[in-house]
Scaffold this active site. Structure first.
Site, PDB file in Angstrom:
ATOM      1  N   ASP A 109       0.872  -1.188   0.000  1.00 37.08           N
ATOM      2  CA  ASP A 109       0.000   0.000   0.000  1.00 37.08           C
ATOM      3  C   ASP A 109       0.900   1.226   0.000  1.00 37.08           C
ATOM      4  OD1 ASP A 109      -2.181   1.965   0.811  1.00 37.08           O
ATOM      5  OD2 ASP A 109      -3.313   0.126   1.068  1.00 37.08           O
ATOM      6  N   ASP A 167       3.681   1.741  -4.487  1.00 36.31           N
ATOM      7  CA  ASP A 167       2.722   2.508  -5.281  1.00 36.31           C
ATOM      8  C   ASP A 167       2.449   1.685  -6.536  1.00 36.31           C
ATOM      9  OD1 ASP A 167       1.454   4.149  -7.111  1.00 36.31           O
ATOM     10  OD2 ASP A 167       2.520   5.950  -6.482  1.00 36.31           O
ATOM     11  N   VAL A 168       1.236   1.204  -6.669  1.00 32.10           N
ATOM     12  CA  VAL A 168       0.940   0.246  -7.747  1.00 32.10           C
ATOM     13  C   VAL A 168       0.976   0.869  -9.136  1.00 32.10           C
ATOM     14  CG1 VAL A 168      -0.413  -1.280  -6.255  1.00 32.10           C
ATOM     15  CG2 VAL A 168      -1.584   0.546  -7.541  1.00 32.10           C
ATOM     16  N   ASN A 200      -5.890  -5.091  -5.720  1.00 30.46           N
ATOM     17  CA  ASN A 200      -7.098  -4.543  -5.103  1.00 30.46           C
ATOM     18  C   ASN A 200      -7.049  -3.023  -4.889  1.00 30.46           C
ATOM     19  OD1 ASN A 200      -9.469  -4.844  -3.014  1.00 30.46           O
ATOM     20  ND2 ASN A 200      -7.800  -3.916  -1.835  1.00 30.46           N
ATOM     21  N   TYR A 251     -13.783   5.390 -13.341  1.00 28.42           N
ATOM     22  CA  TYR A 251     -13.933   4.235 -12.441  1.00 28.42           C
ATOM     23  C   TYR A 251     -14.582   3.072 -13.193  1.00 28.42           C
ATOM     24  CZ  TYR A 251     -15.017   1.628  -8.171  1.00 28.42           C
ATOM     25  OH  TYR A 251     -15.088   0.657  -7.211  1.00 28.42           O
ATOM     26  N   LYS A 282     -12.825  -0.491 -14.119  1.00 29.03           N
ATOM     27  CA  LYS A 282     -13.342  -1.736 -13.540  1.00 29.03           C
ATOM     28  C   LYS A 282     -13.801  -2.705 -14.627  1.00 29.03           C
ATOM     29  CE  LYS A 282     -12.411  -0.772  -9.324  1.00 29.03           C
ATOM     30  NZ  LYS A 282     -11.484  -1.596  -8.546  1.00 29.03           N
ATOM     31  N   ILE A 327     -19.996  -1.893  -0.092  1.00 31.01           N
ATOM     32  CA  ILE A 327     -19.309  -2.538   1.034  1.00 31.01           C
ATOM     33  C   ILE A 327     -18.850  -1.438   1.987  1.00 31.01           C
ATOM     34  CG2 ILE A 327     -17.372  -4.028   1.703  1.00 31.01           C
ATOM     35  CD1 ILE A 327     -19.379  -5.419  -0.222  1.00 31.01           C
ATOM     36  N   THR A 361     -16.735   0.387   3.862  1.00 33.08           N
ATOM     37  CA  THR A 361     -15.325   0.639   4.191  1.00 33.08           C
ATOM     38  C   THR A 361     -15.151   2.156   4.330  1.00 33.08           C
ATOM     39  OG1 THR A 361     -14.691   0.861   1.873  1.00 33.08           O
ATOM     40  CG2 THR A 361     -14.604  -1.365   2.795  1.00 33.08           C
TER      41      THR A 361
HETATM   42  P1  NAD Z   1     -10.150   1.532   0.777  1.00 30.26           P
HETATM   43  O1  NAD Z   1     -10.027   2.983   0.461  1.00 30.26           O
HETATM   44  O2  NAD Z   1     -10.488   1.123   2.161  1.00 30.26           O
HETATM   45  O3  NAD Z   1      -8.796   0.802   0.341  1.00 30.26           O
HETATM   46  C1  NAD Z   1      -8.088   1.159  -0.817  1.00 30.26           C
HETATM   47  C2  NAD Z   1      -6.600   1.112  -0.504  1.00 30.26           C
HETATM   48  O4  NAD Z   1      -5.863   1.354  -1.726  1.00 30.26           O
HETATM   49  C3  NAD Z   1      -6.167   2.183   0.507  1.00 30.26           C
HETATM   50  O5  NAD Z   1      -5.495   1.583   1.597  1.00 30.26           O
HETATM   51  C4  NAD Z   1      -5.231   3.078  -0.303  1.00 30.26           C
HETATM   52  O6  NAD Z   1      -4.175   3.635   0.449  1.00 30.26           O
HETATM   53  C5  NAD Z   1      -4.710   2.100  -1.361  1.00 30.26           C
HETATM   54  N1  NAD Z   1      -4.135   2.785  -2.513  1.00 30.26           N
HETATM   55  C6  NAD Z   1      -4.622   3.866  -3.186  1.00 30.26           C
HETATM   56  N2  NAD Z   1      -3.774   4.225  -4.166  1.00 30.26           N
HETATM   57  C7  NAD Z   1      -2.730   3.350  -4.114  1.00 30.26           C
HETATM   58  C8  NAD Z   1      -1.538   3.203  -4.864  1.00 30.26           C
HETATM   59  N3  NAD Z   1      -1.229   4.055  -5.874  1.00 30.26           N
HETATM   60  N4  NAD Z   1      -0.693   2.194  -4.561  1.00 30.26           N
HETATM   61  C9  NAD Z   1      -0.973   1.352  -3.543  1.00 30.26           C
HETATM   62  N5  NAD Z   1      -2.090   1.440  -2.796  1.00 30.26           N
HETATM   63  C10 NAD Z   1      -2.952   2.432  -3.072  1.00 30.26           C
HETATM   64  O7  NAD Z   1     -11.207   0.973  -0.276  1.00 30.26           O
HETATM   65  P2  NAD Z   1     -12.054  -0.390  -0.338  1.00 30.26           P
HETATM   66  O8  NAD Z   1     -13.474  -0.007  -0.215  1.00 30.26           O
HETATM   67  O9  NAD Z   1     -11.479  -1.428   0.546  1.00 30.26           O
HETATM   68  O10 NAD Z   1     -11.824  -0.781  -1.864  1.00 30.26           O
HETATM   69  C11 NAD Z   1     -10.976  -1.846  -2.240  1.00 30.26           C
HETATM   70  C12 NAD Z   1     -11.362  -2.293  -3.632  1.00 30.26           C
HETATM   71  O11 NAD Z   1     -12.745  -2.658  -3.658  1.00 30.26           O
HETATM   72  C13 NAD Z   1     -11.197  -1.232  -4.734  1.00 30.26           C
HETATM   73  O12 NAD Z   1     -10.644  -1.854  -5.883  1.00 30.26           O
HETATM   74  C14 NAD Z   1     -12.606  -0.763  -5.012  1.00 30.26           C
HETATM   75  O13 NAD Z   1     -12.792  -0.314  -6.334  1.00 30.26           O
HETATM   76  C15 NAD Z   1     -13.380  -2.043  -4.758  1.00 30.26           C
HETATM   77  N6  NAD Z   1     -14.797  -1.809  -4.469  1.00 30.26           N
HETATM   78  C16 NAD Z   1     -15.184  -1.264  -3.279  1.00 30.26           C
HETATM   79  C17 NAD Z   1     -16.546  -1.048  -3.046  1.00 30.26           C
HETATM   80  C18 NAD Z   1     -17.048  -0.467  -1.756  1.00 30.26           C
HETATM   81  O14 NAD Z   1     -18.272  -0.173  -1.673  1.00 30.26           O
HETATM   82  N7  NAD Z   1     -16.203  -0.275  -0.733  1.00 30.26           N
HETATM   83  C19 NAD Z   1     -17.477  -1.384  -4.044  1.00 30.26           C
HETATM   84  C20 NAD Z   1     -17.035  -1.928  -5.231  1.00 30.26           C
HETATM   85  C21 NAD Z   1     -15.672  -2.152  -5.433  1.00 30.26           C
END
Ligand code: NAD
Length: 250
Positions: free
Chosen positions: A37, A63-64, A90, A154, A158, A186, A188
């Site tokens: 992360d 950094d991905v 992710n 987005y 996706k 979800i 979060t």
């Molecule tokens: P989150 O914000 O809790 O976690 C995302 C993480 O990605 C964070 O820790 C952030 O620091 C990290 N990140 C951002 N840019 C980065 C980079 N350049 N390099 C490395 N890390 C980086 O979000 P989440 O809700 O856990 O989402 C996780 C995944 O689930 C995502 O792919 C999101 O699109 C997907 N998703 C989430 C939801 C939802 O409702 N939460 C719905 C559909 C899809």
């Protein structure tokens, strides 16, 4: 269940939300987890909580969007635990704005972090996964299949993830499985700025009448990453409480 004993697993975006829940789940089933992360303090804390609970975990900054950092992540993973058996791609960013308002650099940045990173992940780790007969899980979204105003980059990223996962499944099929999970709403940190009333509306849009938990997506990722899914590749597992199938019209 101890489906990942002796396995080396890499999770990106592991400092919070779904990534953190997946790291915890894989570790609880015996995996050594490398958490990647850019949120260092939070990432270190998740890794520490796994280690304090008797699991094996290390946080690595990555950094991905950077090919060099992917290479470093692979090198460190090898030093820590050997070649990867499981990679969960992710991490994401979300820069909303209708197409006519979204700046070009915001579009490019979101596509890079959300989609190009998947290509970089595959390029970096496919030799590991071939040697370990491992598997790869990417986090997509229900937005791959459904349009909601204001989220063009987005949605494109996706949808691209699902297409690329199918491509990779075919390309590397005999040795490596590639699948995606498509979460719905979800609860979060990304929901922190959504009002309670709007959260309730999103919950009502699901058949189960609630928001999901990160651990419920982690269960699906763990399933796809395990031998329980040994004949499943190139597919999309929707984890949305029925959000995609619920329609209200008279
Ligand atoms: P989150 O914000 O809790 O976690 C995302 C993480 O990605 C964070 O820790 C952030 O620091 C990290 N990140 C951002 N840019 C980065 C980079 N350049 N390099 C490395 N890390 C980086 O979000 P989440 O809700 O856990 O989402 C996780 C995944 O689930 C995502 O792919 C999101 O699109 C997907 N998703 C989430 C939801 C939802 O409702 N939460 C719905 C559909 C899809």
């Amino acid at each position: 269940m101890q489906r990942f004993t002796g396995k080396t697993t890499v999770v990106t975006g592991a400092a919070s939300g779904i990534g953190a829940a997946t790291a915890l789940r894989l570790a609880s089933e015996g995996a050594t987890v490398v958490l990647a992360d850019i949120a260092d303090t939070a990432g270190e804390a998740v890794a520490k909580s796994i280690v304090d609970g008797g699991g094996r975990a290390t946080y690595v900054r990555c950094d991905v969007s950077s090919p060099k950092e992917w290479q470093r992540l692979r090198d460190l993973t090898h030093q820590i635990a050997g070649p990867a058996d499981v990679v969960h791609n992710n991490a994401f960013i979300h820069l909303p704005g209708a197409a006519h308002e979204l700046a070009e650099d915001a579009w490019a940045r979101e596509i890079t972090v959300n989609l190009t990173a998947l290509y970089l992940a595959a390029r970096t780790f496919v030799s590991d996964l071939r040697s370990t007969k491992g598997c790869f899980v990417a986090t997509s979204s229900v937005h791959a299949n459904f349009g909601l105003p204001g989220h063009p980059a987005y949605a494109a990223s996706k949808g691209g993830i699902c297409a690329l996962i199918r491509q990779l499944a075919v390309e590397y099929g005999p040795e490596v499985r590639f699948n995606s999970v498509l979460p719905g709403p979800i609860l979060t940190d990304v929901w922190n700025e959504v009002s309670e009333a709007d959260q309730r509306l999103s919950a009502r849009a699901t058949a189960l009448d609630r928001l999901g938990a990160a651990s419920e997506v982690a269960s699906a990722v763990a399933f796809l990453a395990s031998d329980d899914a040994s004949f499943i590749t190139g597919t999309e597992l929707v984890v949305d409480g029925g959000w995609s199938v619920k329609k209200e019209s008279k």
